[in-house]
Design a protein around this motif. Structure first.
Motif, PDB file in Angstrom:
ATOM      1  N   GLU A  23       0.831  -1.209   0.000  1.00 34.83           N
ATOM      2  CA  GLU A  23       0.000   0.000   0.000  1.00 34.83           C
ATOM      3  C   GLU A  23       0.866   1.260   0.000  1.00 34.83           C
ATOM      4  O   GLU A  23       0.582   2.235  -0.704  1.00 34.83           O
ATOM      5  CB  GLU A  23      -0.931   0.006   1.215  1.00 34.83           C
ATOM      6  N   GLU A  24       1.930   1.224   0.790  1.00 31.37           N
ATOM      7  CA  GLU A  24       2.839   2.360   0.858  1.00 31.37           C
ATOM      8  C   GLU A  24       3.523   2.576  -0.485  1.00 31.37           C
ATOM      9  O   GLU A  24       3.645   3.709  -0.962  1.00 31.37           O
ATOM     10  CB  GLU A  24       3.872   2.118   1.954  1.00 31.37           C
ATOM     11  N   GLY A  25       3.953   1.488  -1.102  1.00 33.01           N
ATOM     12  CA  GLY A  25       4.594   1.586  -2.404  1.00 33.01           C
ATOM     13  C   GLY A  25       3.680   2.199  -3.446  1.00 33.01           C
ATOM     14  O   GLY A  25       4.104   3.069  -4.224  1.00 33.01           O
ATOM     15  N   VAL A  26       2.438   1.768  -3.475  1.00 30.61           N
ATOM     16  CA  VAL A  26       1.470   2.301  -4.439  1.00 30.61           C
ATOM     17  C   VAL A  26       1.213   3.778  -4.179  1.00 30.61           C
ATOM     18  O   VAL A  26       1.120   4.585  -5.117  1.00 30.61           O
ATOM     19  CB  VAL A  26       0.149   1.500  -4.395  1.00 30.61           C
ATOM     20  N   ALA A  27       1.117   4.160  -2.909  1.00 27.04           N
ATOM     21  CA  ALA A  27       0.871   5.571  -2.567  1.00 27.04           C
ATOM     22  C   ALA A  27       2.023   6.458  -3.015  1.00 27.04           C
ATOM     23  O   ALA A  27       1.820   7.547  -3.563  1.00 27.04           O
ATOM     24  CB  ALA A  27       0.645   5.701  -1.060  1.00 27.04           C
ATOM     25  N   ILE A  28       3.253   5.992  -2.799  1.00 29.00           N
ATOM     26  CA  ILE A  28       4.428   6.763  -3.227  1.00 29.00           C
ATOM     27  C   ILE A  28       4.454   6.875  -4.744  1.00 29.00           C
ATOM     28  O   ILE A  28       4.651   7.962  -5.315  1.00 29.00           O
ATOM     29  CB  ILE A  28       5.728   6.105  -2.726  1.00 29.00           C
ATOM     30  N   TRP A 181      15.610  11.852  -2.498  1.00 30.20           N
ATOM     31  CA  TRP A 181      15.138  13.049  -1.796  1.00 30.20           C
ATOM     32  C   TRP A 181      13.707  13.420  -2.172  1.00 30.20           C
ATOM     33  O   TRP A 181      13.048  14.157  -1.434  1.00 30.20           O
ATOM     34  CB  TRP A 181      16.088  14.226  -2.069  1.00 30.20           C
ATOM     35  N   VAL A 182      13.196  12.898  -3.287  1.00 31.24           N
ATOM     36  CA  VAL A 182      11.825  13.244  -3.686  1.00 31.24           C
ATOM     37  C   VAL A 182      10.781  12.404  -2.946  1.00 31.24           C
ATOM     38  O   VAL A 182       9.575  12.626  -3.102  1.00 31.24           O
ATOM     39  CB  VAL A 182      11.624  13.096  -5.211  1.00 31.24           C
ATOM     40  N   ALA A 183      11.243  11.442  -2.152  1.00 35.86           N
ATOM     41  CA  ALA A 183      10.313  10.633  -1.330  1.00 35.86           C
ATOM     42  C   ALA A 183      10.947  10.428   0.042  1.00 35.86           C
ATOM     43  O   ALA A 183      11.331   9.324   0.410  1.00 35.86           O
ATOM     44  CB  ALA A 183      10.016   9.298  -1.997  1.00 35.86           C
ATOM     45  N   GLN A 184      11.076  11.512   0.779  1.00 35.64           N
ATOM     46  CA  GLN A 184      11.758  11.459   2.067  1.00 35.64           C
ATOM     47  C   GLN A 184      10.966  10.629   3.081  1.00 35.64           C
ATOM     48  O   GLN A 184       9.728  10.678   3.102  1.00 35.64           O
ATOM     49  CB  GLN A 184      12.006  12.877   2.581  1.00 35.64           C
ATOM     50  N   PRO A 185      11.678   9.845   3.902  1.00 36.01           N
ATOM     51  CA  PRO A 185      11.022   8.921   4.835  1.00 36.01           C
ATOM     52  C   PRO A 185       9.985   9.594   5.735  1.00 36.01           C
ATOM     53  O   PRO A 185       8.935   9.010   5.998  1.00 36.01           O
ATOM     54  CB  PRO A 185      12.186   8.366   5.664  1.00 36.01           C
ATOM     55  N   GLN A 186      10.263  10.816   6.184  1.00 31.01           N
ATOM     56  CA  GLN A 186       9.317  11.492   7.077  1.00 31.01           C
ATOM     57  C   GLN A 186       8.012  11.835   6.372  1.00 31.01           C
ATOM     58  O   GLN A 186       6.945  11.820   6.988  1.00 31.01           O
ATOM     59  CB  GLN A 186       9.932  12.745   7.708  1.00 31.01           C
ATOM     60  N   ILE A 196       5.763  14.701  -1.982  1.00 30.65           N
ATOM     61  CA  ILE A 196       6.461  13.886  -2.982  1.00 30.65           C
ATOM     62  C   ILE A 196       6.135  14.391  -4.383  1.00 30.65           C
ATOM     63  O   ILE A 196       7.027  14.561  -5.222  1.00 30.65           O
ATOM     64  CB  ILE A 196       6.093  12.399  -2.834  1.00 30.65           C
ATOM     65  N   THR A 197       4.856  14.658  -4.625  1.00 33.08           N
ATOM     66  CA  THR A 197       4.438  15.202  -5.918  1.00 33.08           C
ATOM     67  C   THR A 197       5.137  16.519  -6.203  1.00 33.08           C
ATOM     68  O   THR A 197       5.663  16.735  -7.302  1.00 33.08           O
ATOM     69  CB  THR A 197       2.908  15.407  -5.952  1.00 33.08           C
ATOM     70  N   GLN A 198       5.171  17.390  -5.205  1.00 27.13           N
ATOM     71  CA  GLN A 198       5.785  18.710  -5.388  1.00 27.13           C
ATOM     72  C   GLN A 198       7.292  18.604  -5.628  1.00 27.13           C
ATOM     73  O   GLN A 198       7.854  19.335  -6.452  1.00 27.13           O
ATOM     74  CB  GLN A 198       5.498  19.597  -4.162  1.00 27.13           C
TER      75      GLN A 198
END
Length: 207
Positions: A23-28, A181-186, A196-198
């Motif tokens: 689910e997390e992978g799909v959301a990212i 850096w475009v999908a930072q863990p926090q 992430i989109t931005q």
């Protein structure tokens, strides 16, 4: 066979997805796709990685999804069975390159020095990942090898960020930059997927 740069097209970044669940992978991936990203790498660093890759391909069928952190033939086989569109490795060895050279999909082998570059080139790989870029010479290293290995193009990964990605992309032998850096863990942890989109839009609009 299709080469990686053909899949990449004009996209200046190879966004990296590290997911702890499908689910997390799909959301990212959805957040990245929303920005206009058409190709992503799922790194096989968590138990859920392969399941996430499969789920992303199902949820976003027009997204090109590759598998990263491939370090042996067993992981390569599992990744291909999961439907990976391309393969990325963090390093090379003769045994791994033997297996990669038989791959049915594009491969970007990881290199960190001139010996690695030459070894991968001897196996026919002219598109390579410089990793970890910031620790093995970064921009200066890429400039230094540009005339020696004039036919090699790189995707530097590791230490690339919003401050320096343009400097790397300005180099003639860089085809794209790898980006965590475009999908930072926090952001992922707080489900702030709009960030992430931005972040992806910033790269796509400022290339």
């Amino acid at each position: 066979m299709t080469v990686f740069s053909t899949l990449l097209g004009n996209q200046p970044i190879l966004p990296i997805i590290q997911a702890n669940s499908s689910e997390e992978g799909v959301a990212i991936a959805t957040a990245m796709h929303k920005a206009g990203i058409h190709l992503v790498e799922v790194v096989l660093r968590t138990p859920a990685s392969l399941d996430a890759l499969i789920a992303i391909k199902k949820a976003l069928p027009d997204l090109c999804v590759g598998a990263g952190t491939i370090t042996d033939q067993a992981l390569l086989a599992k990744s291909l069975a999961a439907g990976s569109d391309f393969i990325v490795t963090p390093a090379v060895s003769p045994r791994l390159l033997d297996a990669l050279s038989q791959s049915s999909v594009p491969v970007v082998p990881g290199v960190s020095n001139t010996a690695d570059i030459l070894l991968a080139k001897e196996y026919g790989f002219t598109e390579q990942k410089l990793f970890p870029a910031s620790l093995c010479g970064g921009e200066q290293f890429l400039k230094a090898v540009s005339s020696v290995f004039a036919d090699i193009r790189f995707c530097p990964t590791g230490g690339i960020n919003e401050q320096n990605f343009k400097d790397y992309l300005a180099l003639n032998n860089v085809m794209a930059v790898g980006g965590t850096w475009v999908a930072q863990p926090q952001w992922v942890q707080s489900k702030d997927y709009d960030k992430i989109t931005q972040a992806c839009l910033q790269v796509l609009n400022n290339n």
